[in-house]
Design a protein around this motif. Structure first.
Motif, short mmCIF file in Angstrom:
data_model
loop_
_atom_site.label_atom_id
_atom_site.label_comp_id
_atom_site.label_asym_id
_atom_site.label_seq_id
_atom_site.Cartn_x
_atom_site.Cartn_y
_atom_site.Cartn_z
N LEU A 139 50.35 -44.95 102.53
CA LEU A 139 51.81 -45.20 102.45
C LEU A 139 52.00 -46.82 102.06
N ASN A 143 53.27 -48.55 99.54
CA ASN A 143 54.90 -49.65 99.24
C ASN A 143 54.62 -50.94 98.82
N ARG A 146 55.45 -50.28 95.42
CA ARG A 146 56.96 -50.52 94.79
C ARG A 146 57.78 -51.21 95.38
N ALA A 172 58.02 -39.19 101.19
CA ALA A 172 58.37 -40.24 100.68
C ALA A 172 58.80 -40.40 99.40
#
Length: 194
Positions: A139, A143, A146, A172
Motif C-alpha cells: 500500500l 500510494n 498514485r 484501497a
C-alpha cells in the motif's frame, strides 16, 4: 543449475518446492507488522537465486495486467521481482519496465521517490510484493505511485499470508493476486520434512 523450460504446472511445483525449502520456517517469530506468528516467510533466498528469479519472473508476469506499462514495488523485497518480471517480459517481446519505490524520498539530487524509466502520467502500473501480511508495504508503494499520477489497481504477490492483506487491498480499491497462499507453502514444507 540450469533451469529447463518448464510448463506452467511444472514451474509452479518447482517454485513451491523452492519456497518450502528456502523461504518458509516454523517457530515463533515477530513480523514486520509487529504481530507474532508461528509461520515465517522470507522470499529473498528464492528471489535472489538464479533459479528462483527465472521461475518468479515468468510466473508473476502471467498475473500482470495486460495494459500495464510497468511493474513496481517497494524496495527491498520487490527489487529482484520487478527486475525479473521486466526481463521475462522483454524476452517474450512485451514492453514492460521496472520501477523501484523508495521507502523515503531520495535525500539528494531530485529527491525522487521512484527509480527507473518513468512512464507518462496516467499509465497503468502493477505493484509486485514478495509477502503480503497486512498489506502495508504494498500500500505504501501504491500510494506513492498514485500520488505520482499513475493508475494502480492490482498487486501481485508471491505469498499471501491470509492475515488481512487482501481485505486491506480491497479497501484501497485494489485486487490482490498471489502465486501461493501461506497454507500451500506450509503444507509443502511439511511434506518435504515428512
Amino acid at each position: 543449475m540450469v533451469v529447463p523450460a518448464l510448463t506452467g504446472s511444472e514451474a509452479r511445483a518447482a517454485l513451491l518446492r523452492l519456497l518450502a525449502e528456502r523461504a518458509y520456517r516454523r517457530g515463533s517469530f515477530t513480523l514486520a507488522s509487529g504481530r507474532t506468528s508461528e509461520h515465517y516467510v522470507n522470499c529473498k533466498p528464492v528471489s535472489l537465486s538464479g533459479q528462483g528469479l527465472a521461475l518468479l519472473g515468468a510466473s508473476m508476469l502471467e498475473l500482470v495486467e495486460p495494459g500495464a506499462a510497468a511493474v513496481a514495488g517497494l524496495t527491498l523485497g520487490a527489487d529482484p521481482l520487478v527486475s525479473a518480471v521486466a526481463l521475462q517480459a522483454a524476452l517474450a517481446g512485451r514492453d514492460l519496465d521496472a520501477l523501484i519505490v523508495r521507502k523515503e524520498a531520495k535525500g539528494h539530487g531530485t529527491g525522487a521517490w521512484l527509480e527507473g524509466p518513468l512512464p507518462p502520467a496516467g499509465s497503468r502500473i502493477t505493484v509486485l510484493e514478495d509477502v503480503v501480511t497486512t498489506g502495508g508495504s504494498a500500500l505504501k508503494a501504491v500510494n506513492q505511485l498514485r500520488e505520482a499520477g499513475y493508475v494502480v489497481e492490482q498487486v501481485v504477490a508471491i505469498v499471501d499470508r491470509q492475515e488481512g492483506g487482501a481485505e486491506a487491498m480491497q479497501a484501497a480499491g485494489l485486487g490482490l493476486r498471489s502465486l501461493f497462499l501461506l497454507e500451500e507453502v506450509s503444507a509443502a514444507q511439511a511434506e518435504l520434512a515428512g
